[in-house]
Design a protein around this motif. Sequence first.
Motif, short mmCIF file in Angstrom:
data_model
loop_
_atom_site.label_atom_id
_atom_site.label_comp_id
_atom_site.label_asym_id
_atom_site.label_seq_id
_atom_site.Cartn_x
_atom_site.Cartn_y
_atom_site.Cartn_z
N ARG A 1 33.76 61.39 11.24
CA ARG A 1 34.56 60.86 12.35
C ARG A 1 35.01 59.43 12.07
O ARG A 1 36.09 59.01 12.48
N ARG B 1 35.93 71.42 14.91
CA ARG B 1 36.52 70.25 15.56
C ARG B 1 37.56 70.72 16.55
O ARG B 1 38.15 71.78 16.32
N PRO B 2 37.85 70.00 17.62
CA PRO B 2 37.18 68.76 18.01
C PRO B 2 35.77 69.04 18.52
O PRO B 2 35.45 70.17 18.89
N TRP C 1 32.46 72.06 22.25
CA TRP C 1 33.71 72.28 21.51
C TRP C 1 34.82 72.39 22.55
O TRP C 1 35.00 73.47 23.17
N GLU D 1 42.44 69.30 21.17
CA GLU D 1 42.31 67.94 20.62
C GLU D 1 42.89 66.97 21.64
O GLU D 1 44.10 66.98 21.87
#
Length: 463
Positions: free
Chosen positions: A32, A340-341, A390, A394
Amino acid sequence: MGIVSEVRALLGAAHVLTGSDTARYGIDTTGRYTAVPLAVVRPGSTAEVSEVMKLAHASNTPVVPVGGNTGLTGATHAPDMLMISLERLDRIREIRPASRLAIVEAGVVLEKLHEAAAEAGLRYPVTFGSRGSCQIGGNLATNAGGSNVLRFGNTRAQCLGLEVVLADGRIVDLMSELHKDNSGYDLRDLFIGSEGTLGIVTAAVLKLVPATRSHATAILGTDDLDAALTLLNEVQEASGGAVEAFEFMPRFYVDQYREMRGDAQLPPAADHEVTVLLELGSASARDAESNGLAEVLEEVLGRALESGLLRDAALAQNEAQRRAMWHLRESAADVILARRPIVDTDVAVPLDRVSTFLDMAGLRVSSIDPQAEVILVSHLGDGNLHYAIWPSREDTALQDELRAVIDDVAVSVRGSFSAEHGVGLTKLGSMERLKDEVALDVMRAVKKALDPENILNPGKLLP
Ligand SMILES: Cc1cc2nc3c(=O)[nH]c(=O)nc-3n(C[C@H](O)[C@H](O)[C@H](O)COP(=O)(O)OP(=O)(O)OC[C@H]3O[C@@H](n4cnc5c(N)ncnc54)[C@H](O)[C@@H]3O)c2cc1C
């Protein structure tokens, strides 16, 4: 001369890295945080750490200590800052079996200490997934916990003494080997958990415990978390407090593990709403000879299966089965960070409020992001939950909101937003919002007293 040239003259060019040579230090384990540090310097002794700090102090250069760089909160992020890697301070200076202690340098990798203690017939009980790369200095700076806190406490509980280099380069010798030493303020405990913001740990005196001669390890399956906690207390009573680990994995985590590793890897009994890895340990030769721990465990589990407290249980019959059980739990970072995210938290709540916390947190998450998925593992025996989300998309604002909500819910049930990974950068918002204001004032006063120019790991821990 600039600071980089000065440090080069001091340590030699081989131990001052710049540009692309710093790449592996400039990215954290979560991926990150990335940055290019001004330079990474690798002193080889406490005296050299001290000399580097004197130069940094004179030039007001920000400094970030780094150990194994396995931290999960961005606490080694060092854009344009000098990173001091402790990796060359990697000597185990002494293991003293008669005093049950080890004197180690900060750059010793945790697993190396495990091995050295075992060679001396002893054990250093702090352990967790990154033991093959994290360092003792980093463990102390974050007051790391792990899977055995329930029985042995966290890193702070193992530490008798410390050697620390201050922001101005002075060396504080707190290398006590004593179990009792009330000579004034406990400076040792002030440095432990300070995440490199108050001083650089260069060495420590650590306690060792008798080596474990036998284990009894099991996977337990139930539908109900409270039933699991009831069982924990029953096993503690029956075994005289021999539970070393009580690790909770919900079905969704196990499913994700299975997806990643394949069915073959899954230990038996790991297919329930609540899966728990339970491990008892004993240092007694008598227990090892009589298989006493396994007998105690079998008896309690038998009763629990009969009464319906448990649905399923499987005891490891050999070391390979035990390892497979631990593999399921220790793959958590790989499984959770694979997508991700992600919003990863590290909260602690009182044991009798874990279910309440999970219910409240689940409701809050789905009201904010109905498509979000919650994946968690937990050192349940000490109330520590790595509650990760999760999110459906994003969106930084959404991620911040979800993180804040989980931390808020934890505090609302008298928990903490920071159990064992530290504050670093990721939890600064919660630190500002949720930490007692007076406590923050005191922390700032301590920081000012020890590091008035704010050159040690600036921007971390304190909002
Ligand atoms: C797979 C995996 C599993 C993990 N499991 C756990 C777990 O169960 N429990 C747990 O507590 N943590 C866990 N962690 C987090 C991490 O491994 C620990 O926090 C570890 O203690 C960090 O040690 P490090 O040497 O990597 O420190 P780093 O990441 O290098 O640094 C962490 C912090 O300590 C400071 N620091 C480092 N060395 C020093 C020093 N010598 N003096 C002063 N400050 C210093 C840094 O500036 C930074 O603030 C896990 C991480 C991974 C990747």
